[in-house]
Design an enzyme around this catalytic site. Sequence first.
Site, PDB file in Angstrom:
ATOM      1  N   LYS A  27       0.844  -1.200   0.000  1.00  0.00           N
ATOM      2  CA  LYS A  27       0.000   0.000   0.000  1.00  0.00           C
ATOM      3  C   LYS A  27       0.881   1.252   0.000  1.00  0.00           C
ATOM      4  CE  LYS A  27      -3.781  -2.404   2.212  1.00  0.00           C
ATOM      5  NZ  LYS A  27      -4.477  -2.804   3.428  1.00  0.00           N
TER       6      LYS A  27
ATOM      7  N   GLN B 143      -4.621  -1.595   9.723  1.00  0.00           N
ATOM      8  CA  GLN B 143      -4.497  -2.901   9.079  1.00  0.00           C
ATOM      9  C   GLN B 143      -5.079  -3.985   9.985  1.00  0.00           C
ATOM     10  OE1 GLN B 143      -3.238  -3.432   5.856  1.00  0.00           O
ATOM     11  NE2 GLN B 143      -4.010  -5.509   6.194  1.00  0.00           N
TER      12      GLN B 143
ATOM     13  N   ASP C 100     -10.879   3.031   4.137  1.00  0.00           N
ATOM     14  CA  ASP C 100     -11.126   1.592   3.973  1.00  0.00           C
ATOM     15  C   ASP C 100     -12.632   1.301   3.892  1.00  0.00           C
ATOM     16  OD1 ASP C 100      -9.269  -0.342   3.533  1.00  0.00           O
ATOM     17  OD2 ASP C 100      -8.795  -0.732   5.634  1.00  0.00           O
TER      18      ASP C 100
END
Length: 293
Positions: A54, A98, A121
């Site tokens: 990422k 994460q 997200d």
Amino acid sequence: MTARIIDGKAVARHLRAEYASRVERLKSQHGVQPGIAVILVGDNPASQVYVRNKIRACQETGIHSELHQMSADTPETELLARIDSLNADPKVHGILVQLPLPPHIVVPHVLERIAVEKDVDGFHLYNVGGLVTGNTVFPPCTPYGVQKLLEYEKVEIAGRNVVVVGASNIVGKPMALMLMQQDATVCICHKLTRDLGQFTMLADILVVAAGVPELIVPQMVKTGVVVIDVGINRLPDGRLVGDVDFEGVRKKASLISPVPGGVGPMTITMLLHNTLISAERSLGITPKDAPTA
Ligand code: NAD
């Protein structure tokens, strides 16, 4: 019939080039560089790889990225305090924690602490709820990537039969809601679905996200189906495959996404997109490709 193969890498490359030029414009015209903060708690090796990928993609697109590495025994309160300070940081337009998190941390506490306007997200309850009503701020990246692929390939959605195999919170359920929002007739299947084939056989568009190699074989699809394979499975011989018997099903399908090289490259691309539009919105710019409000 032999299916045309969707080149997810090419679509991702095309979109990332466009995003890079928009990032450049924000920097030169407004002095603002879109930025993302990625929080990694603990040292899960798979998470480290995902986070590295990422961050590399952000660098290639000109997006500022900062990694907040925290030890596995970080108390939840400390993680929440870090999120609070990033929520208040004007350099940060997107915050990503994460997953998975260590077991002593309650995931919903964390996801709901992220400011909705920085939830790139798309896992905050507000964004999840927005998928039902059609006014989500940020759609979750993997199903959003699938939607973009279908859009790019000009696949008609309204009125078509869509079958989604897999009902997870991060892929299957949001995917179904997003396609329902576009007036598809949607059916969701999962591991307790009896006789999966009787459902998949009805699909004009079949999206598979189960994590089971070769779950979908040619007898389970109708001729001309559009197949999107989200699955990523590592076989004992090291090969990476999806959930669909690619060689078999492509002989009946009209369009099919491969693994690797299909949905995979789109997921991070949509993270870049969400971060970019977050920065654009912070400047009062209405992005031309923002999700519908
Ligand atoms: P998950 O394990 O959370 O959910 C799997 C879903 O599939 C569940 O709803 C389960 O009921 C269903 N399922 C399992 N076996 C089934 C069967 N035999 N028949 C029908 N349904 C079945 O997984 P997830 O996080 O949603 O991911 C699904 C797959 O997509 C995995 O292979 C994952 O690696 C992959 N994935 C890919 C990307 C990407 O960027 N390409 C992103 C996320 C997930």
